[in-house]
Structure formats: C-alpha cells, structure tokens
Design an enzyme around this catalytic site. Structure first.
Site, PDB file in Angstrom:
ATOM      1  N   SER A 139     -10.485   0.479   6.647  1.00  0.00           N
ATOM      2  CA  SER A 139      -9.737   0.497   5.393  1.00  0.00           C
ATOM      3  C   SER A 139      -9.214  -0.847   4.916  1.00  0.00           C
ATOM      4  O   SER A 139      -8.772  -0.960   3.778  1.00  0.00           O
ATOM      5  CB  SER A 139      -8.565   1.479   5.504  1.00  0.00           C
ATOM      6  OG  SER A 139      -9.046   2.792   5.614  1.00  0.00           O
TER       7      SER A 139
ATOM      8  N   SER B 209      -9.469   2.544   2.594  1.00  0.00           N
ATOM      9  CA  SER B 209      -8.410   3.173   1.830  1.00  0.00           C
ATOM     10  C   SER B 209      -7.437   2.184   1.190  1.00  0.00           C
ATOM     11  O   SER B 209      -6.580   2.576   0.404  1.00  0.00           O
ATOM     12  CB  SER B 209      -7.633   4.135   2.734  1.00  0.00           C
ATOM     13  OG  SER B 209      -6.946   3.442   3.755  1.00  0.00           O
TER      14      SER B 209
ATOM     15  N   LYS C 220       0.845  -1.194   0.000  1.00  0.00           N
ATOM     16  CA  LYS C 220       0.000   0.000   0.000  1.00  0.00           C
ATOM     17  C   LYS C 220       0.881   1.245   0.000  1.00  0.00           C
ATOM     18  O   LYS C 220       1.905   1.282   0.679  1.00  0.00           O
ATOM     19  CB  LYS C 220      -0.903  -0.027   1.233  1.00  0.00           C
ATOM     20  CG  LYS C 220      -1.943   1.083   1.292  1.00  0.00           C
ATOM     21  CD  LYS C 220      -2.865   0.886   2.485  1.00  0.00           C
ATOM     22  CE  LYS C 220      -3.926   1.975   2.586  1.00  0.00           C
ATOM     23  NZ  LYS C 220      -4.843   1.744   3.725  1.00  0.00           N
TER      24      LYS C 220
END
Length: 471
Positions: free
Chosen positions: A180, A156, A81
């Site tokens: 997320s 996210s 990420k």
C-alpha cells in the site's frame, strides 16, 4: 509562482522556509490553492483543513521571526492517510461505520510530524479499512490517477500518492501491508518506502506484536522520503516492536559509490504474470544499474510459501481487527473485507502456526540469498494503472486471478520476507502511464535502500515529469 512552489522538492522547500526566503504561509497558501484547483477532479484530499493550516503557518512564521529553532519539516504541508487517527479531526477509515468518527488522540506518527514542524491541512483517501490496492470507498468515492483521470491511482495509500503527483502536497504518510505504500507510488510516479517493521512506531494498534503492517513515508523524491522518515522513525515506549535507531540517521547524505555492488535482477519474481509494457519498461532500465557500476545478475530468491503465508496471516489479522465490526455492521462493509474477515474466522490454530513456521523458513532463505546480493530489483506492480471503474483485476495476460489480492503478489511476496523495499519511478508506458521499479534491501538496511533508490533516481530524472492536469 504558486505552481513552482508546489513542485519544489520538500527538502528544498524546507530550507527556503528555515532561511525565511519564503514564508510558511506562502507555502501553505500555494498548496491550498492547488488542492482547490485540482482536488475536485482527483478526489485525493477527503477532509480539508485550510484555515487550520493557515493558522499554524502564521504561528510558525512568527516563531521563526523570533529566532526559534525550526524542526526538519518546518512549514511543509501534510495530509495524513485516513487510516491514521488524528485528534479532533475526522478519521473515517474509508468506512461508513466511521463516517463521523473523531478520535480523541493522535497516532504517534501524527505527533511526530507536528513536532517536526509539518502543517496538517487534511486527510487523504483510502479504500475501506485499507483493503485493496484500488482507492475507493462508499464514504468519499474513488481517487483518480493524475496521469489519467480514467485510471486508478492504486492503493491503499492512493490519496497520498495522487496528491503528491498533482503537487497538492510535498510529503505524505501511508501504510503498507501488501503493497500500500509501493503500489500507488508506482501508479502515480512518486516514491513510496516500505520500511523495516518497527522503523516507524505504530500506535494505536490492536495487535502491537504483529509486524507485517508498517507505516512509512511517501514523496516525489527519495531525498524527501528520507527527510520525512527522519521525522517518523525512532523508538517509542508505546510500540513494543520499534527499532532503537534514531530518526536522525536518515538525514545523512544519500550519495554513495556503487561500484561492485551486486544486484539480483528478477523481472517476474519467479514466474508471476507481468503485463508486457510493465516488463519492457523495467527491462529498459537495467542498464542504469550497470552504469552505476553494479554487477547485475538474473536471480530470484526462493519465495515458495509466500502466497500462503501472506493470505493466512492477513486473514488472521483481519478477523482480529474487524471481526467484531462484522458481527454488528455487516450491511455497512464491502464484500472483499467481509470475505477476508471470514477467511480469518475459518482458520484453525495449526494453520496459523504452520504459516509462522513457513515464514521463518522463508526469512532464512531470503537472508542466505541476500548474502550474495546487496539488492533485489523487481517490478512493483504486475500491471499498469487500470480503469477506475474496476474494483480489482481478475486476469493478468492469460492468467485468471481468484481473489482481490492476487494481482499484487509482486509486492506482498516481499512483505512476508520482512525486507525493506521502495518504489521509485522507472518510466512510462506507450500511453503515458507511470511504472515503478521495486528495490529491495537486506534485513533492516533501510538507509542502503534509500541510497540505491537515490542513485537510480538521479540517473533517470523521471520524478521531474508532471501529470498533464498539473502542467
């Protein structure tokens, strides 16, 4: 053959590489080809490192030929990420401020996955500073849902979830403050685990003693999530809140008898607005838990004050982390991030203290509730994946929402309890959009959460459904 490699469960793929029935290079090439084919439409991988990946795959194959002992993730491609620092590899945090930033140190998570044999082939997209459950930013644009390119993938950890769903990665990491890891898993028909605080050591961090943000694993199956967690978890001296259990505990068999297990069934977590198709899809799977031998009862813990606790502590954390950036780079920051920082700047000490007191009381109410129940089952997201052009929802059913956070209460209410929680594929809407179910466990009972999620997954088989773009 390349497509079949890309959708083979990660634990099976790792076994094939260890047994040398398939090479790490073949696996890496297959995923690189899948990224090159699908990523232009989905935009999940935002920094792409194909040659670096091939180089590491060749080195791993050579080591295996010499009889080297492979790690548990040997040869599995991974993309981190874009909130996770990667030494020598651009890490933007989805922000124009860091558009060209290259860290000089890896996060612990990156170190561990590399040591376990995973092969980094890129970074996955995230909203600016991970703020919001819709993955878009001014650096790379939006990530699209592989099941419907006109819809959001959530966030996210949206780039990670979309890449997994499309077969561009077999495993991925993410982070979770308000949902997320869970929300994008629900939107993309994959699995995302929010582990207990300290399960995965978090470094570097400017607030090492704040335990609401966690790092965790994502994959297409629960067994693959457990495998990835086994490489992520375990103590590290740089992370003061980390738990002492070794990661190897998550490589134990997941199968278990659930006869007599008590389930608290909470279709709206005490009155949250839920879109009808989400509610219907989840309700249709209630029988699965009964068929597993569970005792399923309608029950919801007392979650009063959860909203206030989350908003106050999140705002405090945002001001702490990004207040200095706002003073220097306001013009380069999105409005919702600015709002959250300024909410934190307006807080007074007694407000933060009151939130901590209320969180402690909430923890004990949840603890008492879970003495009767082994698991709490609830929606992950309150809505179906929505239009990619909408930054966040302002209404669910007939209920008006005040802020960009409101539509994810079903996740962040669980965050503030401190309980581990997982999103597992639960079904599809009439328009073929994924819906996840949230399984919440007792305090620090992460492995038990994985076991229940695995049983549900095996009973339903929903993880096998691929998005049209990858068919």
């Amino acid at each position: 053959m390349s497509a079949e490699i890309c959708f083979l469960p990660a634990h099976e793929l790792a076994h094939c590489i260890r047994s040398r029935s398939i090479s790490a290079l073949e696996v890496t090439d297959a995923h690189i080809a899948q990224i090159e084919r699908l990523n232009p439409a989905i935009n999940a991988i935002v920094t792409f490192l194909p040659e670096q990946g091939r180089e590491r795959a060749r080195a791993l194959d050579a080591a295996l030929a010499r009889g080297a002992e492979p790690g548990p993730l040997a040869g599995l491609p991974v993309a981190h990420k874009d909130l996770v620092p990667t030494r020598g590899v651009r890490t933007t945090y989805g922000s124009r401020i860091y558009r060209d930033f290259v860290p000089d140190a890896d996060a612990i998570l990156v170190e561990r996955l590399r040591e376990a044999g995973a092969i980094m082939i890129g970074k996955t997209n995230t909203p600016e500073f991970g703020a919001g459950s819709q993955t878009f930013n001014a650096v790379f644009g939006a990530t699209r849902n592989p099941y419907d390119l006109g819809k959001t993938c959530g966030g996210s950890s949206g780039g990670a979830a979309a890449a997994l769903a499309a077969g561009m990665l077999p495993i991925a990491d993410g982070s979770d403050l308000g949902g997320s890891l869970r929300n994008p898993a629900s939107f993309c028909n994959v699995v995302g685990l929010r582990p207990s605080a300290g399960r995965v050591p978090n470094w570097p961090s400017v607030s090492a003693w704040f335990d609401m943000p966690v790092l965790g694993p994502m994959a297409r199956t629960v067994a693959d999530v457990a495998l990835l967690l086994s490489a992520m978890a375990g103590p590290d001296a740089r992370a003061p809140l980390c738990l002492e259990d070794p990661g190897s505990v998550f490589r134990a068999p997941l199968a278990r008898d659930f006869k007599g297990t008590r389930i608290a069934w909470s279709p709206d977590l005490g009155g949250l607005p839920i879109e009808p198709e989400v509610a219907q899809t989840i309700e249709a799977q209630r029988r699965v838990f009964t068929e597993l031998g569970c005792i399923v009862e309608d029950a919801t813990p007392d979650l009063r004050d959860a909203d206030e606790i989350f908003r106050v502590l999140r705002a405090w954390d945002y001001e702490l982390a990004f207040g200095g950036l706002l003073r220097k780079h306001r013009a380069l920051m999105k409005d919702t991030v600015i709002w959250n920082i300024e909410e934190g700047a307006r807080l007074l000490g007694p407000q933060v203290g009151a939130a901590e007191v209320k969180r402690t009381a909430l923890f004990h109410r949840m603890r008492e509730f879970m003495r009767r129940y082994d698991y709490l089952v609830a929606p992950v997201a309150q809505v179906l994946p929505f239009d990619i052009e909408i930054p966040y929802l302002t209404r669910i059913n007939e209920v008006e929402l005040d802020t960009y956070l409101d539509w994810m209460r079903s996740c962040y209410y669980i965050t503030v309890t401190g309980a581990p929680a997982i999103s597992v594929p639960c079904g599809f809407s009439s328009g073929a959009l994924p819906v996840g179910i949230q399984i919440v466990g007792r305090h620090r009972q992460d492995f038990a959460v994985l076991q229940m999620a695995h049983a549900f997954e095996q009973a339903t088989g929903l993880w096998k459904r691929r998005p049209p773009i990858a068919a």
